[in-house]
Design an enzyme around this catalytic site. Sequence first.
Site, short mmCIF file in Angstrom:
data_model
loop_
_atom_site.label_atom_id
_atom_site.label_comp_id
_atom_site.label_asym_id
_atom_site.label_seq_id
_atom_site.Cartn_x
_atom_site.Cartn_y
_atom_site.Cartn_z
N TYR A 23 8.41 -7.59 6.95
CA TYR A 23 8.31 -7.95 5.52
C TYR A 23 8.73 -9.41 5.30
O TYR A 23 8.12 -10.13 4.51
CB TYR A 23 9.19 -7.04 4.66
CG TYR A 23 8.62 -5.65 4.48
CD1 TYR A 23 7.44 -5.45 3.77
CD2 TYR A 23 9.27 -4.54 5.00
CE1 TYR A 23 6.92 -4.17 3.59
CE2 TYR A 23 8.75 -3.26 4.83
CZ TYR A 23 7.58 -3.08 4.13
OH TYR A 23 7.05 -1.83 3.95
N ARG A 74 12.01 10.35 1.67
CA ARG A 74 11.61 9.89 0.32
C ARG A 74 11.67 11.03 -0.70
O ARG A 74 10.82 11.10 -1.60
CB ARG A 74 10.19 9.31 0.35
CG ARG A 74 10.01 8.14 1.29
CD ARG A 74 10.39 6.86 0.60
NE ARG A 74 9.88 5.71 1.31
CZ ARG A 74 9.04 4.83 0.79
NH1 ARG A 74 8.61 4.97 -0.43
NH2 ARG A 74 8.66 3.80 1.50
N ARG A 106 12.12 6.07 -14.29
CA ARG A 106 11.43 4.81 -13.95
C ARG A 106 10.77 4.13 -15.14
O ARG A 106 10.47 2.94 -15.09
CB ARG A 106 10.41 5.06 -12.83
CG ARG A 106 11.02 5.17 -11.45
CD ARG A 106 11.38 3.80 -10.85
NE ARG A 106 10.19 3.15 -10.33
CZ ARG A 106 9.61 2.10 -10.87
NH1 ARG A 106 10.11 1.57 -11.96
NH2 ARG A 106 8.54 1.57 -10.33
N ASP A 124 16.43 1.21 -1.25
CA ASP A 124 15.22 0.82 -0.52
C ASP A 124 15.66 0.03 0.70
O ASP A 124 16.76 -0.56 0.68
CB ASP A 124 14.28 -0.03 -1.39
CG ASP A 124 12.93 -0.20 -0.72
OD1 ASP A 124 12.09 0.71 -0.81
OD2 ASP A 124 12.72 -1.23 -0.04
O1 1CP Z 1 14.95 9.73 -1.65
C1 1CP Z 1 14.46 8.84 -0.94
O2 1CP Z 1 14.32 8.96 0.27
C2 1CP Z 1 13.96 7.61 -1.62
C3 1CP Z 1 14.71 6.36 -1.28
C4 1CP Z 1 13.85 5.34 -0.53
C5 1CP Z 1 13.79 5.17 0.86
C6 1CP Z 1 14.46 6.00 1.95
C7 1CP Z 1 13.03 4.35 -1.12
C8 1CP Z 1 12.81 4.13 -2.57
N1 1CP Z 1 12.55 3.55 -0.13
C9 1CP Z 1 12.99 4.02 1.09
C10 1CP Z 1 12.76 3.44 2.40
C11 1CP Z 1 11.61 2.53 2.60
N2 1CP Z 1 11.16 1.55 1.78
C12 1CP Z 1 10.86 2.46 3.80
C13 1CP Z 1 11.12 3.31 5.00
C14 1CP Z 1 10.59 4.69 4.84
C15 1CP Z 1 9.14 4.90 5.08
O3 1CP Z 1 8.63 4.49 6.13
O4 1CP Z 1 8.52 5.53 4.22
C16 1CP Z 1 9.90 1.46 3.66
C17 1CP Z 1 8.86 1.03 4.65
C18 1CP Z 1 10.10 0.88 2.37
C19 1CP Z 1 9.36 -0.24 1.79
C20 1CP Z 1 8.72 0.18 0.53
N3 1CP Z 1 9.38 0.30 -0.66
C21 1CP Z 1 7.38 0.56 0.32
C22 1CP Z 1 6.29 0.62 1.40
C23 1CP Z 1 5.32 -0.49 1.23
C24 1CP Z 1 4.51 -0.77 2.46
O5 1CP Z 1 4.91 -1.66 3.24
O6 1CP Z 1 3.48 -0.12 2.65
C25 1CP Z 1 7.24 0.88 -1.04
C26 1CP Z 1 6.01 1.29 -1.76
C27 1CP Z 1 8.53 0.72 -1.64
C28 1CP Z 1 8.92 1.01 -3.03
C29 1CP Z 1 9.72 2.23 -3.16
N4 1CP Z 1 10.97 2.40 -2.58
C30 1CP Z 1 11.48 3.62 -2.94
C31 1CP Z 1 10.51 4.27 -3.79
C32 1CP Z 1 10.69 5.61 -4.45
C33 1CP Z 1 9.41 3.41 -3.89
C34 1CP Z 1 8.13 3.69 -4.68
C35 1CP Z 1 7.96 2.88 -5.89
C36 1CP Z 1 8.76 3.24 -7.12
O7 1CP Z 1 9.16 4.34 -7.43
O8 1CP Z 1 8.91 2.29 -7.91
#
Ligand code: 1CP
Length: 366
Positions: free
Chosen positions: A146, A23, A36, A72
């Site tokens: 999900y 991330r 954002r 994502d």
């Molecule tokens: O540079 C990077 O690595 C960011 C790219 C990235 C990646 C690899 C994002 C953007 N999401 C992910 C993978 C991801 N998304 C996972 C697997 C990694 C992990 O376990 O941390 C998972 C479970 C998700 C699902 C997801 N998307 C969540 C988790 C929610 C939960 O179930 O608890 C969340 C909060 C998101 C939103 C998201 N995706 C990415 C970002 C930067 C964000 C945060 C919100 C935002 O900036 O708007």
Amino acid sequence: MNDTFLRACRNETTEYTPIWIMRQAGRYQPEYRKIREKYSLVEICKHPEVCAEVTLLPVQQLKVDAAIIFSDIMVPLDGMGISFEIKENIGPVIQNPIKSIKDIDRIHDFDANIINYTGTAISMLRRELTVPLIGFSGAPFTLASYLIEGGPSKNFIKTKTMMYSNPDDWHLLMNKLANGMFEYLKYQVEAGAQALQVFDSWVGNLTPDDYTTYILPHMKALFIQLKTLNVPVIHFGFNASHLLELIQQAGGDVIGIDWKTDIKEARERLNDSSRVIKSTKEHTYTHKLFSMTEQEYTKTFPILQGNLDPVVLFAPQNIIEEKTKKILDSIPQQGHIFNLGHGILPNTDVAKVQDLVEFVHQYKRN
Ligand code: 1CP
């Protein structure tokens, strides 16, 4: 071109321990927060030039040894006919969660044309990057959770209920997701991704027994197919110390270790279960009544990625260094890619991450 990360994935010697951060593009970066304000997460993904800019941010700012395409785990589901939203402070939300076979039947094969913006961003990035680019996907279980729960879950009750009550439906769903993710990962490699990571973020909520029955066959099928792409694949399960050997059995060239697991112990455990055949001698006895094959095993150590606790980055500098050193000292440099043991947290101080990268680069430099 800095190929230290790829060399480490192939278990070759490197000048220093490579590092990237799960991330690594995200809310802890002021530049990301600024972008954002104008674009939602999905909009960033859909604008290749913005997606490329966000992907490059941590590479330029932190000097990490790999980039990971900004996306994502939900994005490819669009290419399979599943609509979702990413809600502020919640995460992925599915409007019509999967309840029955009818819903599973509506999921179609992955169609790259629907999400061709990802491939465009990957090709653009390859022209600019001087470090390797990692593509990624969610693992079938994490995605299924999900889809069935309709959003993030604590106890995965609906998911496990389908698994136990309708195993045929469950296996059909897992099979569709595994095939879809293979096609999506293949598409990323064809566009230019040089390594892949499969995130199984929520699989740690299963027992080893259930992993074996309901997950392992699908993961094996996915990883066998991924071998044909000829790029290193990292397999990461979170909260999954109790599943490590099974995760290794499922496949992957590099095993991602979460922060709750002792990396030295992980290396020893996986060492025992990852013996490979060094030579095979065929003995045919003169009386020809039987022949016997004798196999000599070499112990190979697994290639590991990890595993600093993301919260350690909130500690004073001396503690960060002490905990980083402990990880680096506990296993050899060869076959180790440094990373956090889960995604970096939103309020992390960028300067501390920069120091971490610099420290890892210097500590074991040859
Ligand atoms: O540079 C990077 O690595 C960011 C790219 C990235 C990646 C690899 C994002 C953007 N999401 C992910 C993978 C991801 N998304 C996972 C697997 C990694 C992990 O376990 O941390 C998972 C479970 C998700 C699902 C997801 N998307 C969540 C988790 C929610 C939960 O179930 O608890 C969340 C909060 C998101 C939103 C998201 N995706 C990415 C970002 C930067 C964000 C945060 C919100 C935002 O900036 O708007």
